[in-house]
Design a protein around this motif. Structure first.
Motif, PDB file in Angstrom:
ATOM      1  N   ILE A 113      39.552  37.299  38.433  1.00 21.82           N
ATOM      2  CA  ILE A 113      39.390  37.697  39.842  1.00 21.82           C
ATOM      3  C   ILE A 113      38.553  38.974  39.856  1.00 21.82           C
ATOM      4  CG2 ILE A 113      40.580  38.327  41.984  1.00 21.82           C
ATOM      5  CD1 ILE A 113      43.002  36.764  40.889  1.00 21.82           C
ATOM      6  N   ALA A 114      37.369  38.879  40.467  1.00 22.73           N
ATOM      7  CA  ALA A 114      36.396  39.977  40.407  1.00 22.73           C
ATOM      8  C   ALA A 114      36.521  40.885  41.624  1.00 22.73           C
ATOM      9  CB  ALA A 114      34.980  39.404  40.340  1.00 22.73           C
ATOM     10  N   TYR A 115      36.649  42.187  41.387  1.00 22.30           N
ATOM     11  CA  TYR A 115      36.720  43.142  42.500  1.00 22.30           C
ATOM     12  C   TYR A 115      35.542  42.960  43.457  1.00 22.30           C
ATOM     13  CZ  TYR A 115      39.993  46.137  39.771  1.00 22.30           C
ATOM     14  OH  TYR A 115      41.054  46.648  39.076  1.00 22.30           O
ATOM     15  N   GLU A 116      34.331  42.796  42.859  1.00 21.26           N
ATOM     16  CA  GLU A 116      33.124  42.872  43.692  1.00 21.26           C
ATOM     17  C   GLU A 116      32.941  41.679  44.625  1.00 21.26           C
ATOM     18  OE1 GLU A 116      33.094  42.511  40.415  1.00 21.26           O
ATOM     19  OE2 GLU A 116      31.811  40.815  39.899  1.00 21.26           O
ATOM     20  N   THR A 117      33.705  40.596  44.428  1.00 13.53           N
ATOM     21  CA  THR A 117      33.528  39.473  45.359  1.00 13.53           C
ATOM     22  C   THR A 117      34.729  39.286  46.298  1.00 13.53           C
ATOM     23  OG1 THR A 117      34.329  37.727  43.854  1.00 13.53           O
ATOM     24  CG2 THR A 117      31.991  38.292  43.720  1.00 13.53           C
ATOM     25  N   VAL A 118      35.730  40.153  46.187  1.00 13.06           N
ATOM     26  CA  VAL A 118      36.799  40.156  47.206  1.00 13.06           C
ATOM     27  C   VAL A 118      36.122  40.565  48.519  1.00 13.06           C
ATOM     28  CG1 VAL A 118      38.914  41.320  47.980  1.00 13.06           C
ATOM     29  CG2 VAL A 118      38.632  40.714  45.562  1.00 13.06           C
ATOM     30  N   GLN A 119      36.284  39.725  49.544  1.00 14.92           N
ATOM     31  CA  GLN A 119      35.484  39.956  50.765  1.00 14.92           C
ATOM     32  C   GLN A 119      36.317  39.779  52.029  1.00 14.92           C
ATOM     33  OE1 GLN A 119      31.925  37.547  50.873  1.00 14.92           O
ATOM     34  NE2 GLN A 119      30.930  38.969  52.278  1.00 14.92           N
ATOM     35  N   LEU A 120      36.199  40.733  52.936  1.00 20.43           N
ATOM     36  CA  LEU A 120      36.948  40.697  54.196  1.00 20.43           C
ATOM     37  C   LEU A 120      36.286  39.713  55.164  1.00 20.43           C
ATOM     38  CD1 LEU A 120      37.461  44.563  54.602  1.00 20.43           C
ATOM     39  CD2 LEU A 120      39.143  42.876  53.824  1.00 20.43           C
ATOM     40  N   PRO A 121      37.024  39.259  56.196  1.00 19.05           N
ATOM     41  CA  PRO A 121      36.452  38.283  57.133  1.00 19.05           C
ATOM     42  C   PRO A 121      35.120  38.741  57.748  1.00 19.05           C
ATOM     43  CG  PRO A 121      38.800  38.490  57.496  1.00 19.05           C
ATOM     44  CD  PRO A 121      38.450  39.528  56.473  1.00 19.05           C
ATOM     45  N   ASP A 333      45.881  34.760  50.916  1.00 14.27           N
ATOM     46  CA  ASP A 333      44.942  35.834  51.268  1.00 14.27           C
ATOM     47  C   ASP A 333      43.519  35.362  50.968  1.00 14.27           C
ATOM     48  OD1 ASP A 333      43.253  38.116  51.205  1.00 14.27           O
ATOM     49  OD2 ASP A 333      44.988  39.420  50.865  1.00 14.27           O
ATOM     50  N   ARG A 334      42.811  34.991  52.034  1.00 19.33           N
ATOM     51  CA  ARG A 334      41.455  34.440  51.893  1.00 19.33           C
ATOM     52  C   ARG A 334      40.495  35.451  51.236  1.00 19.33           C
ATOM     53  NH1 ARG A 334      38.171  30.676  50.955  1.00 19.33           N
ATOM     54  NH2 ARG A 334      36.145  30.839  51.906  1.00 19.33           N
ATOM     55  N   SER A 335      40.657  36.744  51.545  1.00 20.44           N
ATOM     56  CA  SER A 335      39.778  37.768  50.966  1.00 20.44           C
ATOM     57  C   SER A 335      39.936  37.797  49.452  1.00 20.44           C
ATOM     58  CB  SER A 335      40.120  39.155  51.521  1.00 20.44           C
ATOM     59  OG  SER A 335      40.017  39.153  52.906  1.00 20.44           O
ATOM     60  N   LEU A 336      41.192  37.753  49.021  1.00 18.34           N
ATOM     61  CA  LEU A 336      41.477  37.778  47.583  1.00 18.34           C
ATOM     62  C   LEU A 336      40.981  36.492  46.916  1.00 18.34           C
ATOM     63  CD1 LEU A 336      42.803  39.504  45.406  1.00 18.34           C
ATOM     64  CD2 LEU A 336      45.007  38.512  46.026  1.00 18.34           C
ATOM     65  N   ALA A 337      41.140  35.369  47.627  1.00 15.91           N
ATOM     66  CA  ALA A 337      40.700  34.078  47.074  1.00 15.91           C
ATOM     67  C   ALA A 337      39.196  34.115  46.773  1.00 15.91           C
ATOM     68  CB  ALA A 337      41.016  32.948  48.045  1.00 15.91           C
ATOM     69  N   LEU A 338      38.441  34.826  47.606  1.00 13.64           N
ATOM     70  CA  LEU A 338      36.990  34.925  47.368  1.00 13.64           C
ATOM     71  C   LEU A 338      36.673  35.705  46.101  1.00 13.64           C
ATOM     72  CD1 LEU A 338      35.780  35.454  51.044  1.00 13.64           C
ATOM     73  CD2 LEU A 338      35.281  33.491  49.567  1.00 13.64           C
ATOM     74  N   GLY A 339      37.669  36.429  45.598  1.00 14.99           N
ATOM     75  CA  GLY A 339      37.474  37.157  44.351  1.00 14.99           C
ATOM     76  C   GLY A 339      37.558  36.271  43.117  1.00 14.99           C
ATOM     77  N   LEU A 340      38.097  35.046  43.306  1.00 18.48           N
ATOM     78  CA  LEU A 340      38.286  34.168  42.143  1.00 18.48           C
ATOM     79  C   LEU A 340      36.933  33.677  41.620  1.00 18.48           C
ATOM     80  CD1 LEU A 340      40.555  32.808  40.437  1.00 18.48           C
ATOM     81  CD2 LEU A 340      40.276  30.800  41.905  1.00 18.48           C
ATOM     82  N   ASN A 341      36.611  34.016  40.386  1.00 22.64           N
ATOM     83  CA  ASN A 341      35.332  33.608  39.784  1.00 22.64           C
ATOM     84  C   ASN A 341      35.515  32.534  38.722  1.00 22.64           C
ATOM     85  OD1 ASN A 341      32.687  35.980  39.965  1.00 22.64           O
ATOM     86  ND2 ASN A 341      34.438  35.954  41.327  1.00 22.64           N
ATOM     87  N   THR A 342      36.619  32.610  37.949  1.00 27.98           N
ATOM     88  CA  THR A 342      36.871  31.572  36.936  1.00 27.98           C
ATOM     89  C   THR A 342      38.349  31.197  36.991  1.00 27.98           C
ATOM     90  OG1 THR A 342      37.400  33.176  35.172  1.00 27.98           O
ATOM     91  CG2 THR A 342      35.095  32.478  35.347  1.00 27.98           C
ATOM     92  N   TYR A 343      38.619  29.874  36.831  1.00 23.89           N
ATOM     93  CA  TYR A 343      40.013  29.414  36.900  1.00 23.89           C
ATOM     94  C   TYR A 343      40.251  28.324  35.860  1.00 23.89           C
ATOM     95  CZ  TYR A 343      44.403  27.635  38.727  1.00 23.89           C
ATOM     96  OH  TYR A 343      45.716  27.238  38.842  1.00 23.89           O
ATOM     97  N   LEU A 344      40.987  28.650  34.825  1.00 24.15           N
ATOM     98  CA  LEU A 344      41.378  27.683  33.789  1.00 24.15           C
ATOM     99  C   LEU A 344      40.199  26.824  33.326  1.00 24.15           C
ATOM    100  CD1 LEU A 344      44.824  26.543  35.312  1.00 24.15           C
ATOM    101  CD2 LEU A 344      44.414  28.333  33.613  1.00 24.15           C
ATOM    102  N   GLY A 345      39.068  27.462  33.054  1.00 25.30           N
ATOM    103  CA  GLY A 345      37.912  26.733  32.516  1.00 25.30           C
ATOM    104  C   GLY A 345      36.904  26.296  33.559  1.00 25.30           C
ATOM    105  N   GLU A 346      37.234  26.505  34.847  1.00 27.43           N
ATOM    106  CA  GLU A 346      36.275  26.123  35.889  1.00 27.43           C
ATOM    107  C   GLU A 346      35.643  27.354  36.513  1.00 27.43           C
ATOM    108  OE1 GLU A 346      37.626  23.441  38.972  1.00 27.43           O
ATOM    109  OE2 GLU A 346      39.037  22.612  37.508  1.00 27.43           O
TER     110      GLU A 346
END
Ligand code: NAD
Length: 360
Positions: A113-121, A333-346
């Motif tokens: 989860i990348a700080y720089e892509t956590v994004q507010l509405p 939390d949609r803002s936090l979800a936008l921070g997800l860059n990699t998930y279990l190989g994806e």
């Protein structure tokens, strides 16, 4: 949850991801926090303060062995050994600029989860904001220093003295960096001019400073004119996701006063001054046509204590959600979800996939 706070090992990185106060907030909620011994030293935060906050002190492997690792900088090669399937990693990642790390995160199955892509509405980037505030406030301070004769500058005091006019500070861009730079430059007594293409930003500055800051619409003729009278020129423009526009051309530099100073904060996006190149805190400036150029790309690194607190203030609420709910927090939390860059190989962030031609 078991949370790990490793010591940052990237060269000249003295920040730490969590302050003792943040650790106390987490331990009071029943979480176990494993802090690598010496992690806070560079920010003036000794191990004893972490221990008093309820942390367990450990070594690098111990901190990285936690369920969630909270860091400042992206993992570097020496840390790749700790990445593993299901590890929650919450930190700056900047993957679009780092293919090897992207591949390692994917191969290891790390949840990044990348700080720089956590994004507010509204589009704001809350975990990038604090570093722009720090860099903006630093810009007039470093500019004032380099205006001193011994630093190659014109030998001007930013605020002048009674009977001698103050220096002129011109700021390109009135966003987070520009607004903070304007505030400090004005506080130091300089004559401040700010240019932006966004009229509402100029309106805001005009309203709060009631005409004490000169606001000018940003276009080529206005920039060309402002550059000629700037003693200190601060570059603070950003077009989100793009390279910075080159607003100050090579020929404009030739019209500047000898010994004037450029602090191009936007250098991390390529810079808005044609003659700027990235420099380091160890050798921050160089001269072009007698004009001092400052192009440090990680300005907040010079003030790690302030930067550690500023960053942690913003990351703690998200860290707390992740600690309470794990990856479930991303559903809520949609803002936090936008921070997800990699998930279990994806790969789960479009712009990173586009940068490397990988599916996401
Ligand atoms: P921001 O989005 O808050 O503000 C950018 C401003 O630039 C906006 O108001 C926008 O309207 C304005 N702008 C765009 N095009 C313009 C033009 N042609 N003329 C004048 N203004 C224009 O961004 P920010 O957070 O203030 O960041 C500014 C830059 O500073 C970014 O490149 C950021 O990455 C960088 N930064 C560097 C450091 C460092 O250590 N060097 C630290 C933090 C941020």
């Amino acid at each position: 949850m078991i949370i790990g706070i490793p010591k940052e090992i990237k060269t000249l990185e003295s920040r730490v991801s969590m302050t003792p106060g943040a650790v106390e907030t987490l331990t009071r909620r029943g979480h176990t926090v494993l802090v690598e011994s010496g992690a806070g030293k560079g920010s003036g935060l000794p191990d004893e303060q972490y221990a008093a906050a309820g942390a367990k002190l450990t070594d690098a492997a111990g901190a990285w062995g936690a369920e969630m690792v909270i860091k400042v900088k992206e993992p570097i090669a020496a840390e790749y050994q700790y990445l593993r399937k299901g590890l929650l990693l919450f930190t700056y990642l900047h993957l679009a600029a780092d293919k090897p790390l992207t591949e390692v995160l994917l191969k290891s199955g790390t949840i990044g989860i990348a700080y720089e892509t956590v994004q507010l509405p509204g589009g704001g980037l809350p975990l990038l904001l604090p570093m722009s505030e720090v860099a903006g406030r630093m810009a007039p301070q470093v500019g004032a220093h380099h205006l001193e004769k011994s630093e190659g500058g014109r030998g001007l005091l930013l605020g002048g003295v009674p009977g001698v006019p103050q220096a002129s500070v011109v700021i390109l861009g009135a966003g987070v960096v520009g607004t903070n730079a304007a505030k400090i430059a004005m506080g130091m007594g300089a004559q401040v001019t700010v240019l932006d293409v966004n009229h509402s930003r100029l309106q805001y500055l005009d309203d709060i400073y009631q005409g004490r800051i000169v606001t000018v619409s940003s276009n080529e003729p206005n920039i060309r004119k402002a550059v000629t009278y700037a003693d200190l020129l601060i570059g603070a423009v950003l077009i989100t996701g793009a390279k910075a526009p080159r607003l100050v051309t090579r020929d404009m530099i030739g019209t500047m006063k000898e010994g004037s100073v450029i602090v191009d904060v936007a250098v991390d996006q390529g810079g808005c001054v044609e003659t700027i190149k990235a420099t380091t805190h160890a050798a921050p400036t160089y001269l072009v046509d007698g004009v001092v150029h400052y192009g440090v790309a990680n300005m907040p690194g010079a003030v790690p204590r302030t930067s550690t607190y500023a960053l942690c203030n913003q990351t703690l609420p998200y860290a707390m959600k992740l600690a309470q709910k794990g990856v479930e927090a991303l559903h809520e939390d949609r803002s936090l979800a936008l921070g997800l860059n990699t998930y279990l190989g994806e790969l789960t962030y479009g712009a990173v996939g586009e940068a490397f031609g990988m599916p996401s």
